[in-house]
Write a protein that holds these residues in place. Structure first.
Motif, PDB file in Angstrom:
ATOM      1  N   THR A 139      -2.377   2.336  17.351  1.00 11.48           N
ATOM      2  CA  THR A 139      -1.569   2.284  18.569  1.00 11.48           C
ATOM      3  C   THR A 139      -2.469   2.146  19.797  1.00 11.48           C
ATOM      4  O   THR A 139      -2.129   1.453  20.758  1.00 11.48           O
TER       5      THR A 139
ATOM      6  N   PRO B 103      -3.541  -5.270  16.104  1.00 14.75           N
ATOM      7  CA  PRO B 103      -4.429  -4.108  15.951  1.00 14.75           C
ATOM      8  C   PRO B 103      -4.994  -3.997  14.535  1.00 14.75           C
ATOM      9  O   PRO B 103      -6.122  -3.571  14.352  1.00 14.75           O
TER      10      PRO B 103
ATOM     11  N   SER C 116       2.152  -7.988  11.786  1.00 12.68           N
ATOM     12  CA  SER C 116       1.248  -6.940  12.270  1.00 12.68           C
ATOM     13  C   SER C 116       1.563  -5.547  11.733  1.00 12.68           C
ATOM     14  O   SER C 116       0.677  -4.694  11.692  1.00 12.68           O
TER      15      SER C 116
ATOM     16  N   ALA D   5       6.995  -3.453   0.665  1.00 12.52           N
ATOM     17  CA  ALA D   5       7.156  -2.022   0.366  1.00 12.52           C
ATOM     18  C   ALA D   5       6.321  -1.118   1.267  1.00 12.52           C
ATOM     19  O   ALA D   5       6.707   0.017   1.552  1.00 12.52           O
TER      20      ALA D   5
ATOM     21  N   PHE E 221       5.518  -1.702   4.406  1.00 11.43           N
ATOM     22  CA  PHE E 221       5.748  -1.955   5.836  1.00 11.43           C
ATOM     23  C   PHE E 221       5.563  -0.662   6.625  1.00 11.43           C
ATOM     24  O   PHE E 221       6.058   0.401   6.244  1.00 11.43           O
TER      25      PHE E 221
HETATM   26  C1  HEM Z   1       0.577  -0.546  16.639  1.00 13.81           C
HETATM   27  C2  HEM Z   1       0.407   0.417  15.814  1.00 13.81           C
HETATM   28  C3  HEM Z   1       0.400   0.259  14.317  1.00 13.81           C
HETATM   29  C4  HEM Z   1       0.111  -0.838  13.544  1.00 13.81           C
HETATM   30  C5  HEM Z   1      -0.292  -2.240  14.012  1.00 13.81           C
HETATM   31  C6  HEM Z   1       0.268  -0.427  12.157  1.00 13.81           C
HETATM   32  C7  HEM Z   1       0.067  -1.275  11.075  1.00 13.81           C
HETATM   33  C8  HEM Z   1       0.302  -0.944   9.763  1.00 13.81           C
HETATM   34  C9  HEM Z   1       0.183  -1.852   8.650  1.00 13.81           C
HETATM   35  C10 HEM Z   1      -0.280  -3.317   8.734  1.00 13.81           C
HETATM   36  C11 HEM Z   1       0.528  -1.184   7.520  1.00 13.81           C
HETATM   37  C12 HEM Z   1       0.594  -1.757   6.102  1.00 13.81           C
HETATM   38  C13 HEM Z   1      -0.684  -1.584   5.334  1.00 13.81           C
HETATM   39  C14 HEM Z   1      -0.629  -2.251   3.992  1.00 13.81           C
HETATM   40  O1  HEM Z   1       0.367  -2.890   3.608  1.00 13.81           O
HETATM   41  O2  HEM Z   1      -1.626  -2.158   3.258  1.00 13.81           O
HETATM   42  C15 HEM Z   1       0.874   0.161   7.918  1.00 13.81           C
HETATM   43  C16 HEM Z   1       1.264   1.160   7.054  1.00 13.81           C
HETATM   44  C17 HEM Z   1       1.520   2.457   7.466  1.00 13.81           C
HETATM   45  N1  HEM Z   1       1.550   2.935   8.763  1.00 13.81           N
HETATM   46 FE1  HEM Z   1       1.187   1.880  10.445  1.00 13.81          FE
HETATM   47  N2  HEM Z   1       0.626   0.882  12.117  1.00 13.81           N
HETATM   48  C18 HEM Z   1       0.736   1.345  13.411  1.00 13.81           C
HETATM   49  C19 HEM Z   1       1.089   2.611  13.812  1.00 13.81           C
HETATM   50  C20 HEM Z   1       1.432   3.631  12.961  1.00 13.81           C
HETATM   51  C21 HEM Z   1       1.821   4.957  13.374  1.00 13.81           C
HETATM   52  C22 HEM Z   1       1.952   5.428  14.820  1.00 13.81           C
HETATM   53  C23 HEM Z   1       2.041   5.665  12.219  1.00 13.81           C
HETATM   54  C24 HEM Z   1       2.449   7.099  12.000  1.00 13.81           C
HETATM   55  C25 HEM Z   1       2.455   8.029  12.806  1.00 13.81           C
HETATM   56  C26 HEM Z   1       1.824   4.782  11.099  1.00 13.81           C
HETATM   57  C27 HEM Z   1       1.983   5.130   9.773  1.00 13.81           C
HETATM   58  C28 HEM Z   1       1.858   4.276   8.709  1.00 13.81           C
HETATM   59  C29 HEM Z   1       2.048   4.681   7.324  1.00 13.81           C
HETATM   60  C30 HEM Z   1       2.414   6.073   6.821  1.00 13.81           C
HETATM   61  C31 HEM Z   1       1.821   3.547   6.543  1.00 13.81           C
HETATM   62  C32 HEM Z   1       1.864   3.456   5.018  1.00 13.81           C
HETATM   63  C33 HEM Z   1       3.194   2.993   4.529  1.00 13.81           C
HETATM   64  C34 HEM Z   1       3.201   2.782   3.032  1.00 13.81           C
HETATM   65  O3  HEM Z   1       2.140   2.735   2.387  1.00 13.81           O
HETATM   66  O4  HEM Z   1       4.311   2.697   2.469  1.00 13.81           O
HETATM   67  N3  HEM Z   1       1.459   3.560  11.587  1.00 13.81           N
HETATM   68  N4  HEM Z   1       0.735   0.270   9.293  1.00 13.81           N
END
Ligand code: HEM
Ligand code: HEM
Length: 403
Positions: free
Chosen positions: A250, A291, A347, A352, A354
């Motif tokens: 973020t 990011p 992004s 699954a 996401f």
């Molecule tokens: C701009 C900010 C953010 C971006 C660009 C982002 C991006 C991503 C991406 C690309 C993934 C997928 C990874 C994959 O498929 O291997 C992901 C998964 C995840 N993100 Fe974010 N994220 C952001 C902010 C956050 C925030 C604020 C949180 C929690 C407080 C968070 C929690 C998670 C979690 C728990 C997963 C895993 C989901 C899963 O494996 O099912 N993310 N994020």
């Protein structure tokens, strides 16, 4: 022929490299390691990235990639946890474990819980900007982009406010290890930071187990009591994941996004004068300079893709930052257009895994951009020399001097 990968200019501006790969070599085997091993691949087309992220023939457990397995005994998490046998959050899981853990965490981390945070996030943004208002010039990363998500995720999880600074340090050390170009250095920092952070989280979990509060850790402990519950190890891994995933990502949306606005003054003025664009603007800023530049999967079996064969055991880097500028999907992809419609950027990932935190990231970015444009309608870059973190996966600025 061993060569440094990625080359340093990639950190400054990876987009020409992506463009070159996407047109000449969209399914690219990176020339590292033994040529007969399954190897490391980079995908730069939108349709290929999307198809791999939804394909069950690929696993999210990057530890199973042949190129990673070679270094199994040196993996930082294994080393930091000693005999405990590793930390594995939903990010590294496949069904059925992924479905179970993600389902339980989603029950605690609800859109309602996020929406309820709005006034609190607003108050934090106001306080952070009050501190620099009238300063003439300041570093936007240090003033807002870094502290905002750190404070929010710590409060959400239920970590005491006085520990935020310590938290930020640990998470910084951990994140610098993800995709770091200097593995040995990063590893030492990583081990120390992870050990301390996990001890700290264990203590909080134990306290909330005795006396629950209205926070995410207590809510996850509640979910633990249900059928198919979360194990203690999974709860710890999830707390750790939320903390890390919620931090730098973020920060980099606010940092990279502000930079894109400052470099495109027409778009800056457009958003300043019409806030109804904020939603589509955030999607466009996410697309334009993501990011998270890439994630990875491991082929479980040989998979044919566009005439190439990704061998079982291959580590496949899905280059989100490249897919987001694929001319097959985005008209005039190199242009920042805050009013862009049908913006299918990747992004937040796809399928699954996401991003579970997307609503929270959007809320923080929305309130941060809103307040920045209100307070500083004539914001400008205060330096043309910008340094990026030494991390090709989590793309972000070390500092963003503005006036
Ligand atoms: C701009 C900010 C953010 C971006 C660009 C982002 C991006 C991503 C991406 C690309 C993934 C997928 C990874 C994959 O498929 O291997 C992901 C998964 C995840 N993100 Fe974010 N994220 C952001 C902010 C956050 C925030 C604020 C949180 C929690 C407080 C968070 C929690 C998670 C979690 C728990 C997963 C895993 C989901 C899963 O494996 O099912 N993310 N994020
Ligand atoms: C090409 C992309 C990636 C590769 C090859 C990769 C590889 C790995 C590996 C091998 C581990 C296990 C380390 C160990 O056991 O010592 C790991 C753990 C982890 N990775 Fe990544 N990773 C990638 C992208 C990401 C991204 C985009 C994020 C976050 C946004 C992320 C967050 C994490 C976290 C939080 C852990 C700790 C364990 C867990 O929560 O399950 N990784 N990664």
């Amino acid at each position: 022929m061993a060569q440094a990968f990625p080359p340093p200019q990639l950190l400054q501006d990876p987009y020409p490299f992506y463009r070159m790969l996407r047109s000449n070599n969209p399914v690219f085997r990176v020339p590292v390691g033994d040529a007969t091993s399954p190897g490391l691949w980079i995908l730069t087309r939108h349709r290929d990235v999307q198809s791999v992220l939804k394909d069950a023939r690929f696993s999210a457990d990057r530890r199973r990639a042949s190129i990673v397995e070679q270094f199994q005994d040196r993996l930082p998490i294994n080393a930091a946890l000693g005999e405990e046998g590793g930390l594995r959050s939903m990010l590294l899981m496949d069904p059925p474990d992924h479905t179970r853990v993600r389902g339980l965490v989603s029950k605690a981390f609800t859109p309602r819980r996020v929406a309820e945070l709005r006034p609190r996030v607003e108050a934090i943004v106001t306080a952070l900007l009050d501190a620099v208002d009238g300063a003439g010039s300041f570093d936007l990363i240090d003033a807002v982009a870094a502290p905002l998500p750190a404070i929010v995720i710590a409060e959400l999880l239920g970590v005491p406010a006085e520990d935020h600074r310590q938290f930020k340090e640990w998470s910084g050390a951990l994140v610098s290890a993800i995709g770091s170009t200097n593995p040995q250095d990063a590893r030492t920092q990583f081990e120390a930071a992870l050990g301390q952070l996990l001890d700290y989280l264990r203590a909080i979990i134990a306290e909330r187990r005795k006396v629950p509060r209205d926070d995410l850790i207590s809510a996850m402990l509640g979910a633990q009591e249900e059928r198919d519950a979360l194990s203690d190890a999974e709860l710890l891994a999830t707390s750790n994941l939320l903390l890390i995933a919620g931090h730098e990502t973020t920060t980099n949306l606010i940092g990279n996004g502000t930079l894109a606005l400052l470099r495109n003054p027409d778009q800056f003025a457009r958003l300043r004068d019409d806030r109804s664009l904020l939603r589509s603007a955030i999607d466009e800023l996410l697309r334009y300079d993501s990011p998270v530049q890439a994630t990875g999967r491991v082929a479980k079996v040989d998979v044919d893709l566009d005439g190439a064969t990704l061998p079982a055991g291959a580590l496949v880097m899905t280059a989100i930052g490249a897919a987001n500028r694929d001319p097959e999907v985005f008209a005039d992809p190199e242009r920042l257009d805050l009013g862009r419609i049908d913006n299918h950027h990747l992004s937040f990932g796809f399928g699954a895994h996401f991003c579970l935190g997307a609503p929270l990231a959007r809320l923080e970015a929305e309130l941060a951009f809103h307040a920045l444009l209100d307070r500083f309608p004539n914001l400008e870059l205060a330096s043309e020399t910008l340094t990026y973190r030494a991390n090709p996966i989590l793309r972000g600025l070390v500092a963003l001097p503005v006036r």
